[in-house]
Write a protein that holds these residues in place. Structure first.
Motif, PDB file in Angstrom:
ATOM      1  N   GLU A 133      31.453  22.350  30.621  1.00 16.75           N
ATOM      2  CA  GLU A 133      30.812  23.084  31.704  1.00 16.75           C
ATOM      3  C   GLU A 133      30.864  24.573  31.413  1.00 16.75           C
ATOM      4  OE1 GLU A 133      33.203  22.194  35.120  1.00 16.75           O
ATOM      5  OE2 GLU A 133      34.757  23.622  34.580  1.00 16.75           O
ATOM      6  N   GLU A 134      30.049  25.331  32.119  1.00 17.54           N
ATOM      7  CA  GLU A 134      30.114  26.777  32.003  1.00 17.54           C
ATOM      8  C   GLU A 134      31.415  27.272  32.635  1.00 17.54           C
ATOM      9  OE1 GLU A 134      26.886  28.961  33.613  1.00 17.54           O
ATOM     10  OE2 GLU A 134      25.849  29.029  31.688  1.00 17.54           O
ATOM     11  N   ALA A 135      31.936  28.354  32.084  1.00 16.18           N
ATOM     12  CA  ALA A 135      33.160  28.918  32.654  1.00 16.18           C
ATOM     13  C   ALA A 135      32.904  29.342  34.102  1.00 16.18           C
ATOM     14  CB  ALA A 135      33.607  30.121  31.833  1.00 16.18           C
ATOM     15  N   PRO A 136      33.704  28.853  35.047  1.00 17.67           N
ATOM     16  CA  PRO A 136      33.493  29.225  36.459  1.00 17.67           C
ATOM     17  C   PRO A 136      33.766  30.703  36.688  1.00 17.67           C
ATOM     18  CG  PRO A 136      35.482  27.902  36.203  1.00 17.67           C
ATOM     19  CD  PRO A 136      34.809  27.903  34.880  1.00 17.67           C
ATOM     20  N   VAL A 137      33.058  31.272  37.639  1.00 17.82           N
ATOM     21  CA  VAL A 137      33.194  32.696  37.958  1.00 17.82           C
ATOM     22  C   VAL A 137      34.646  33.042  38.280  1.00 17.82           C
ATOM     23  CG1 VAL A 137      32.559  34.502  39.597  1.00 17.82           C
ATOM     24  CG2 VAL A 137      30.816  32.928  38.731  1.00 17.82           C
ATOM     25  N   LYS A 138      35.343  32.162  39.000  1.00 25.23           N
ATOM     26  CA  LYS A 138      36.734  32.421  39.380  1.00 25.23           C
ATOM     27  C   LYS A 138      37.613  32.614  38.149  1.00 25.23           C
ATOM     28  CE  LYS A 138      40.624  30.514  41.998  1.00 25.23           C
ATOM     29  NZ  LYS A 138      41.120  29.361  42.798  1.00 25.23           N
ATOM     30  N   ASP A 141      36.746  35.987  36.463  1.00 27.07           N
ATOM     31  CA  ASP A 141      37.257  37.120  37.240  1.00 27.07           C
ATOM     32  C   ASP A 141      38.781  37.228  37.116  1.00 27.07           C
ATOM     33  OD1 ASP A 141      34.729  37.757  38.063  1.00 27.07           O
ATOM     34  OD2 ASP A 141      34.908  36.870  40.061  1.00 27.07           O
ATOM     35  N   GLU A 142      39.461  36.080  37.112  1.00 28.24           N
ATOM     36  CA  GLU A 142      40.921  36.069  36.960  1.00 28.24           C
ATOM     37  C   GLU A 142      41.318  36.661  35.616  1.00 28.24           C
ATOM     38  OE1 GLU A 142      43.087  32.315  36.018  1.00 28.24           O
ATOM     39  OE2 GLU A 142      43.969  32.593  37.996  1.00 28.24           O
ATOM     40  N   PHE A 143      40.575  36.283  34.590  1.00 24.95           N
ATOM     41  CA  PHE A 143      40.847  36.803  33.252  1.00 24.95           C
ATOM     42  C   PHE A 143      40.651  38.318  33.214  1.00 24.95           C
ATOM     43  CE2 PHE A 143      39.523  38.313  29.151  1.00 24.95           C
ATOM     44  CZ  PHE A 143      40.378  37.689  28.256  1.00 24.95           C
ATOM     45  N   LYS A 144      39.511  38.787  33.711  1.00 23.15           N
ATOM     46  CA  LYS A 144      39.209  40.224  33.658  1.00 23.15           C
ATOM     47  C   LYS A 144      40.233  41.041  34.435  1.00 23.15           C
ATOM     48  CE  LYS A 144      34.981  39.563  35.039  1.00 23.15           C
ATOM     49  NZ  LYS A 144      33.612  39.811  35.548  1.00 23.15           N
ATOM     50  N   LYS A 145      40.660  40.522  35.567  1.00 26.77           N
ATOM     51  CA  LYS A 145      41.656  41.235  36.369  1.00 26.77           C
ATOM     52  C   LYS A 145      42.969  41.357  35.614  1.00 26.77           C
ATOM     53  CE  LYS A 145      44.089  41.074  40.809  1.00 26.77           C
ATOM     54  NZ  LYS A 145      44.293  40.308  42.073  1.00 26.77           N
ATOM     55  N   CYS A 146      43.419  40.261  35.018  1.00 24.30           N
ATOM     56  CA  CYS A 146      44.682  40.284  34.270  1.00 24.30           C
ATOM     57  C   CYS A 146      44.565  41.160  33.027  1.00 24.30           C
ATOM     58  CB  CYS A 146      45.095  38.864  33.879  1.00 24.30           C
ATOM     59  SG  CYS A 146      46.635  38.803  32.942  1.00 24.30           S
ATOM     60  N   TRP A 147      43.470  41.006  32.278  1.00 21.88           N
ATOM     61  CA  TRP A 147      43.292  41.798  31.057  1.00 21.88           C
ATOM     62  C   TRP A 147      43.288  43.291  31.391  1.00 21.88           C
ATOM     63  CZ3 TRP A 147      40.490  45.356  28.366  1.00 21.88           C
ATOM     64  CH2 TRP A 147      40.631  45.351  26.977  1.00 21.88           C
ATOM     65  N   GLY A 148      42.588  43.646  32.459  1.00 11.89           N
ATOM     66  CA  GLY A 148      42.545  45.050  32.859  1.00 11.89           C
ATOM     67  C   GLY A 148      43.904  45.583  33.260  1.00 11.89           C
ATOM     68  N   GLY A 149      44.699  44.756  33.959  1.00  9.68           N
ATOM     69  CA  GLY A 149      46.031  45.179  34.367  1.00  9.68           C
ATOM     70  C   GLY A 149      46.959  45.369  33.175  1.00  9.68           C
ATOM     71  N   LEU A 150      46.886  44.451  32.213  1.00 15.65           N
ATOM     72  CA  LEU A 150      47.766  44.540  31.046  1.00 15.65           C
ATOM     73  C   LEU A 150      47.360  45.670  30.103  1.00 15.65           C
ATOM     74  CD1 LEU A 150      48.337  40.749  30.195  1.00 15.65           C
ATOM     75  CD2 LEU A 150      49.850  42.313  31.437  1.00 15.65           C
ATOM     76  N   VAL A 151      46.061  45.867  29.935  1.00 10.20           N
ATOM     77  CA  VAL A 151      45.626  46.926  29.015  1.00 10.20           C
ATOM     78  C   VAL A 151      46.029  48.296  29.563  1.00 10.20           C
ATOM     79  CG1 VAL A 151      43.307  47.476  29.898  1.00 10.20           C
ATOM     80  CG2 VAL A 151      43.749  47.542  27.441  1.00 10.20           C
ATOM     81  N   SER A 152      46.147  48.421  30.880  1.00  5.97           N
ATOM     82  CA  SER A 152      46.569  49.705  31.449  1.00  5.97           C
ATOM     83  C   SER A 152      47.983  50.067  31.011  1.00  5.97           C
ATOM     84  CB  SER A 152      46.476  49.669  32.981  1.00  5.97           C
ATOM     85  OG  SER A 152      47.445  48.785  33.525  1.00  5.97           O
ATOM     86  N   LEU A 153      48.812  49.054  30.744  1.00  4.23           N
ATOM     87  CA  LEU A 153      50.175  49.311  30.272  1.00  4.23           C
ATOM     88  C   LEU A 153      50.153  49.927  28.875  1.00  4.23           C
ATOM     89  CD1 LEU A 153      51.888  46.025  31.492  1.00  4.23           C
ATOM     90  CD2 LEU A 153      52.234  48.312  32.425  1.00  4.23           C
ATOM     91  N   TYR A 154      49.228  49.446  28.026  1.00  4.73           N
ATOM     92  CA  TYR A 154      49.069  50.039  26.696  1.00  4.73           C
ATOM     93  C   TYR A 154      48.617  51.490  26.819  1.00  4.73           C
ATOM     94  CZ  TYR A 154      49.207  45.518  24.239  1.00  4.73           C
ATOM     95  OH  TYR A 154      49.581  44.302  23.718  1.00  4.73           O
ATOM     96  N   LEU A 155      47.569  51.703  27.592  1.00  5.44           N
ATOM     97  CA  LEU A 155      46.951  53.016  27.656  1.00  5.44           C
ATOM     98  C   LEU A 155      47.838  54.024  28.377  1.00  5.44           C
ATOM     99  CD1 LEU A 155      43.328  51.833  28.498  1.00  5.44           C
ATOM    100  CD2 LEU A 155      44.364  52.227  26.250  1.00  5.44           C
ATOM    101  N   LYS A 156      48.641  53.542  29.335  1.00  5.31           N
ATOM    102  CA  LYS A 156      49.542  54.413  30.084  1.00  5.31           C
ATOM    103  C   LYS A 156      50.771  54.763  29.253  1.00  5.31           C
ATOM    104  CE  LYS A 156      50.279  52.930  34.176  1.00  5.31           C
ATOM    105  NZ  LYS A 156      50.847  52.095  35.270  1.00  5.31           N
ATOM    106  N   SER A 157      51.333  53.748  28.591  1.00  6.25           N
ATOM    107  CA  SER A 157      52.578  53.961  27.845  1.00  6.25           C
ATOM    108  C   SER A 157      52.320  54.618  26.497  1.00  6.25           C
ATOM    109  CB  SER A 157      53.303  52.626  27.638  1.00  6.25           C
ATOM    110  OG  SER A 157      53.573  52.008  28.872  1.00  6.25           O
ATOM    111  N   GLY A 158      51.220  54.212  25.863  1.00  6.32           N
ATOM    112  CA  GLY A 158      50.896  54.782  24.564  1.00  6.32           C
ATOM    113  C   GLY A 158      51.734  54.218  23.437  1.00  6.32           C
ATOM    114  N   ASP A 159      52.890  53.651  23.781  1.00  6.36           N
ATOM    115  CA  ASP A 159      53.785  53.104  22.762  1.00  6.36           C
ATOM    116  C   ASP A 159      54.840  52.274  23.468  1.00  6.36           C
ATOM    117  OD1 ASP A 159      54.914  52.550  20.349  1.00  6.36           O
ATOM    118  OD2 ASP A 159      55.358  54.624  19.801  1.00  6.36           O
TER     119      ASP A 159
END
Length: 283
Positions: A133-138, A141-159
């Motif tokens: 089946e096609e990936a459900p919207v839910k 959206d769950e993936f994008k929310k988590c990915w965005g939250g985790l990537v902010s830790l990289y960009l904020k911390s820098g290291d």
């Protein structure tokens, strides 16, 4: 007791990292896979370990607190993995296990991330291949929310660095970990483990990893293939339509943070072409 908590999205390749981590530990270990927060408590999906666990069924979900009581404080290494969950919430819940805190030694919070386009495409393709089946919207959206939250830790911390509670924050990426020997050697030193080889044959345990947990797949994916997953969904309108501007900004920032701009620039160029064609066809 050393604690390794791994935070990732689905389809990030983090199970390959976890199997590498376990193979480099000295002393016994227990791994709780796919932990989630329910009613303020941590639940796990399955357990793996390098010794027998009397009183626990490895393939049966359960409460982390109850499992820790059964295992006792003598285990040398505790590994937990979280997929598509809120990072801060998981940190708060785990460290409420006060009865075990006196046994804690080194504490590592490991945020393991794969570039956006390839991990998102891998999730998209997984639904079509295994769920038919096609990936459900839910799920998207769950993936994008988590990915965005985790990537902010990289960009904020820098290291890498330390959290306020003394836990060491380590920020590896799939794209570097999977293909760079020197990178893994440095990462092993940060985590106080031996740098074992990464077996190129992937297992089906947790969707990835090497043959450490058996049931291997019968192919050896190359870097080119693993970093070209987005090409498999070029004809999927829903894939491109579901990527918003904020996600694109984060995807670009992460690729440039890794000094791998092509991980963003090339698929984004194709996205722009497709959007242009769609715009023309609608006029």
């Amino acid at each position: 007791m050393s604690i390794y908590s791994i935070y990732a999205t689905k389809r990030s390749g983090h199970h390959a990292f976890i199997e590498w981590l376990c193979s480099g530990l000295s002393g016994n270990w227990v791994y709780f896979n796919n932990c989630k927060i329910y009613d303020g408590e941590i639940r796990y999906a399955v357990i793996e370990s390098d010794f027998n666990l009397p009183g626990l069924e490895k393939n049966k979900p359960g409460l982390l607190s109850e499992a820790l009581h059964t295992i006792g404080p003598d285990v040398e290494h505790l590994i937990l993995s979280y997929e598509n969950v809120d990072y801060e919430n998981c940190c708060r819940c785990f460290f409420q296990e006060k009865q075990f805190r006196k046994h804690f030694g080194d504490q590592f919070r490991i945020v393991f991330l794969r570039d956006f386009f390839n991990s998102y495409a891998s999730l998209f393709s997984w639904f079509e291949r295994y769920k038919k089946e096609e990936a459900p919207v839910k799920a998207l959206d769950e993936f994008k929310k988590c990915w965005g939250g985790l990537v902010s830790l990289y960009l904020k911390s820098g290291d890498d660095g330390f959290n306020s509670d003394g836990a060491k924050l380590v920020l590896p990426s799939f794209n570097e970990f999977s293909f760079e020997d020197n990178y893994r050697a440095g990462l092993a030193k940060k985590l106080n483990i031996l740098n074992s080889d990464v077996n190129k044959e992937l297992s089906l345990f947790g969707g990835g990893g090497n043959t450490f947990f058996d049931d291997k797949k019968n192919y050896t994916p190359s870097q080119e293939k693993l970093e070209s997953r987005w090409k498999l969904v070029l004809d999927k309108e829903k894939f491109f339509d579901s990527i918003d501007e904020a996600t694109l900004f984060n995807a670009r920032s992460f690729a440039y943070f890794l000094n791998r701009p092509e991980l963003f620039d090339i698929p984004e160029r194709e996205l722009s072409k497709k959007s242009g064609v769609d715009s023309e066809s609608s006029t």
